[in-house]
Structures are given as C-alpha cells and as structure tokens.
Write a protein that holds these residues in place. Structure first.
Motif, PDB file in Angstrom:
ATOM      1  N   GLU A 166      28.068  -0.029 -68.403  1.00  0.00           N
ATOM      2  CA  GLU A 166      28.623  -1.244 -67.810  1.00  0.00           C
ATOM      3  C   GLU A 166      30.095  -1.444 -68.174  1.00  0.00           C
ATOM      4  N   ALA A 167      30.659  -0.542 -68.943  1.00  0.00           N
ATOM      5  CA  ALA A 167      32.015  -0.751 -69.456  1.00  0.00           C
ATOM      6  C   ALA A 167      32.917   0.453 -69.223  1.00  0.00           C
ATOM      7  N   GLY A 168      32.694   1.166 -68.111  1.00  0.00           N
ATOM      8  CA  GLY A 168      33.525   2.329 -67.837  1.00  0.00           C
ATOM      9  C   GLY A 168      34.996   1.991 -67.725  1.00  0.00           C
ATOM     10  N   HIS A 169      35.291   0.785 -67.262  1.00  0.00           N
ATOM     11  CA  HIS A 169      36.684   0.381 -67.092  1.00  0.00           C
ATOM     12  C   HIS A 169      37.392   0.144 -68.412  1.00  0.00           C
ATOM     13  N   ALA A 170      36.616  -0.023 -69.507  1.00  0.00           N
ATOM     14  CA  ALA A 170      37.204  -0.431 -70.774  1.00  0.00           C
ATOM     15  C   ALA A 170      37.173   0.652 -71.844  1.00  0.00           C
ATOM     16  N   ILE A 217      41.260  -4.411 -68.952  1.00  0.00           N
ATOM     17  CA  ILE A 217      41.703  -4.465 -67.559  1.00  0.00           C
ATOM     18  C   ILE A 217      40.577  -5.080 -66.723  1.00  0.00           C
ATOM     19  N   THR A 218      40.879  -6.157 -66.041  1.00  0.00           N
ATOM     20  CA  THR A 218      39.863  -6.826 -65.220  1.00  0.00           C
ATOM     21  C   THR A 218      40.251  -6.889 -63.742  1.00  0.00           C
ATOM     22  N   ASP A 219      41.388  -6.309 -63.394  1.00  0.00           N
ATOM     23  CA  ASP A 219      41.866  -6.289 -62.016  1.00  0.00           C
ATOM     24  C   ASP A 219      41.677  -4.871 -61.470  1.00  0.00           C
ATOM     25  N   THR A 220      40.922  -4.735 -60.399  1.00  0.00           N
ATOM     26  CA  THR A 220      40.634  -3.419 -59.839  1.00  0.00           C
ATOM     27  C   THR A 220      41.897  -2.669 -59.452  1.00  0.00           C
ATOM     28  N   GLU A 258      42.056  -1.130 -77.810  1.00  0.00           N
ATOM     29  CA  GLU A 258      41.339  -2.388 -78.052  1.00  0.00           C
ATOM     30  C   GLU A 258      40.863  -3.038 -76.741  1.00  0.00           C
ATOM     31  N   GLU A 259      40.581  -2.220 -75.744  1.00  0.00           N
ATOM     32  CA  GLU A 259      40.097  -2.758 -74.469  1.00  0.00           C
ATOM     33  C   GLU A 259      38.582  -2.963 -74.483  1.00  0.00           C
ATOM     34  N   TYR A 260      37.885  -2.129 -75.224  1.00  0.00           N
ATOM     35  CA  TYR A 260      36.435  -2.283 -75.339  1.00  0.00           C
ATOM     36  C   TYR A 260      36.069  -3.117 -76.564  1.00  0.00           C
ATOM     37  N   LEU A 261      36.780  -2.877 -77.667  1.00  0.00           N
ATOM     38  CA  LEU A 261      36.456  -3.541 -78.925  1.00  0.00           C
ATOM     39  C   LEU A 261      37.733  -3.798 -79.705  1.00  0.00           C
ATOM     40  N   VAL A 262      37.963  -5.040 -80.078  1.00  0.00           N
ATOM     41  CA  VAL A 262      39.131  -5.388 -80.886  1.00  0.00           C
ATOM     42  C   VAL A 262      39.060  -4.634 -82.209  1.00  0.00           C
ATOM     43  N   GLY A 263      40.178  -3.998 -82.560  1.00  0.00           N
ATOM     44  CA  GLY A 263      40.232  -3.253 -83.809  1.00  0.00           C
ATOM     45  C   GLY A 263      39.973  -1.772 -83.663  1.00  0.00           C
ATOM     46  N   THR A 264      39.676  -1.314 -82.427  1.00  0.00           N
ATOM     47  CA  THR A 264      39.359   0.097 -82.202  1.00  0.00           C
ATOM     48  C   THR A 264      40.204   0.657 -81.070  1.00  0.00           C
ATOM     49  N   ALA A 265      40.729   1.864 -81.286  1.00  0.00           N
ATOM     50  CA  ALA A 265      41.481   2.583 -80.257  1.00  0.00           C
ATOM     51  C   ALA A 265      40.768   3.904 -79.973  1.00  0.00           C
ATOM     52  N   CYS A 266      40.860   4.365 -78.731  1.00  0.00           N
ATOM     53  CA  CYS A 266      40.175   5.594 -78.308  1.00  0.00           C
ATOM     54  C   CYS A 266      41.109   6.460 -77.481  1.00  0.00           C
TER      55      CYS A 266
END
Length: 247
Positions: free
Chosen positions: A133-137, A170-173, A191-199
C-alpha cells in the motif's frame, strides 16, 4: 565413527504415506497405502487421520489425496528456492553498507516484500504500513513503479491511494510521475515512509521479473546513502542473475 542421527519413526512413516499418496494420480485407499508403505493397517489409519486433521491429506469416498496444506507448501517452494540464491547478496549488501537490505518483487499487480536481511547493528525499518500500500513512499516501490508500462502504473495508482505517511511523503500523482521519470534505475526515500529512516533502491530486471533491492539507514546518514548507488546497482544485478537462474 560418526554417530547415527536420532530419527522419529512416526514422522518418517507419515512422510512415506504422503509420498505414496503424491505418487498416485488417483485417490488411494488406506489398505493399498498400508501395503505400499509396509505398515500395519491400524497404524496406517492412525497416521492418515492425523494427516487429514492437519490438512496434509483429504479423505474422499474412494481414498486419500493431497490436502490444501501441501498445495500451500508447494506455492512457497519457488520463493524459498529464490531466497537461497538472493539471501547471500542481501547479506553482503547489509554488511558492506551497514544497513538493512530488502528485496521486493512485483507480482499479480502488487508490490510484495519478499525478504529482509537486518541485524542487531542494522535494524530494519518499522514496517507499520503494508508495503503493497506504500509503493509511492518507499525506494523499492518507486523502483518497481518506474518500470511499469504507463497503463499498468496508472492502474496500480488508481487502486492505491498516495497515503500521507509522513510530512515528506509524495501525495500528488503528478509529482510522483515526475520523480519516477527522473530517477533512472535508482530511487531514494528520504523519510517518506518513516520519519528517521532513509532508503536507497535499485531496479531488478530479469526475464519475466520486475523487482527492486534496497538498503535502509538512519536518516542522519542520508548524505552517505546517496554515495551507495554503485553498490546497490551491483547488488540489483546480482539479484537479477539469481532470479533468472531460479527454476
């Protein structure tokens, strides 16, 4: 002289019954199974009742067939064979970059997290929202979305709301589409999926396979993450080869 391993006879007998049922194209009566496996009929009945109760066999009017639980195990066999090839790659990536490593694949229209390799010094991110459910993040989600044909990506985004997970999501398509168009084969998540984490993730491409490999670290190491592109790309190429070799 090496000692013989301790074996559980009842387990062996049950497995032999499963093998005998699986080797037949038609339902097998208990008396025939007892003869094939070389067991007393009372013992055979006892084991068959247990296997039916646990879902490994089904009892029909004219005999026994494999149960739904065996079918479920078979569905997972391909994934487990895959992990034997990909886990060493993820482990090496974790150790090289000192971050948790992830493998995700696109299957049946969904982004699925297949494996995570972390450790005491490299904990994985708290996956508080399902990654499908969070592919965008996520970095690996963007990698996969970027490879989809426009129509397929549009379908995915229509089925999955761009949920506002953090202030950086990002919440704008249209913005997401622009980011996907610019990313090439490497995408990040700051930090788009979880504050404090970078990927940081890289696309995995193979015959009939779309996926991504990614690494996560604490957000204060984000600047270092950006320098990991070569290592993540290399891991993605190794994963692609492993996926291709898996039957």
């Amino acid at each position: 002289m090496a000692s013989r391993p301790t074996l559980i006879g009842s387990v062996q007998r049950a497995l032999h019954l499963l093998d005998a049922v699986g080797a037949n194209d038609r339902p097998v009566p208990a008396k025939l199974l007892a003869r094939q496996v070389g067991l007393p009929l009372p013992t055979t009945y006892h084991l068959l009742r247990t296997l039916v109760h646990e879902g490994y066999l089904r009892k029909l009017e004219d005999g026994y067939v494999l149960g739904d639980h065996v079918s479920s195990l078979c569905r997972h066999t391909a994934t487990q064979r895959l992990l034997t090839r990909t886990r060493p790659v993820l482990r090496a990536l974790r150790d090289e970059l000192r971050g948790a490593a992830y493998l995700s694949l696109y299957s049946d229209g969904e982004i699925r997290l297949v494996d995570v390799v972390d450790g005491p010094a490299t904990p994985s991110a708290d996956l508080w929202v399902g990654v499908h459910e969070a592919g965008h993040a996520t970095a690996f989600g963007k990698c996969i979305l970027s490879t989809l044909p426009p129509g397929e990506r549009k379908d995915y985004l229509a089925r999955h709301k761009l949920a506002d997970l953090t202030p950086h999501t990002i919440t704008d398509t249209r913005v997401l589409e622009q980011r996907l168009a610019q990313g090439g084969d490497v995408f990040d998540d700051r930090e788009e999926y979880l504050v404090g984490t970078a990927c940081l993730g890289s696309v995995v491409r193979g015959p009939g396979v779309v996926g991504a490999v990614a690494i996560s670290v604490p957000a204060h190491r984000y600047a270092a993450v950006k320098t990991y592109q070569t290592a993540v790309r290399r891991a993605a190429c190794r994963i692609a080869r492993a996926v291709t070799l898996t039957p």
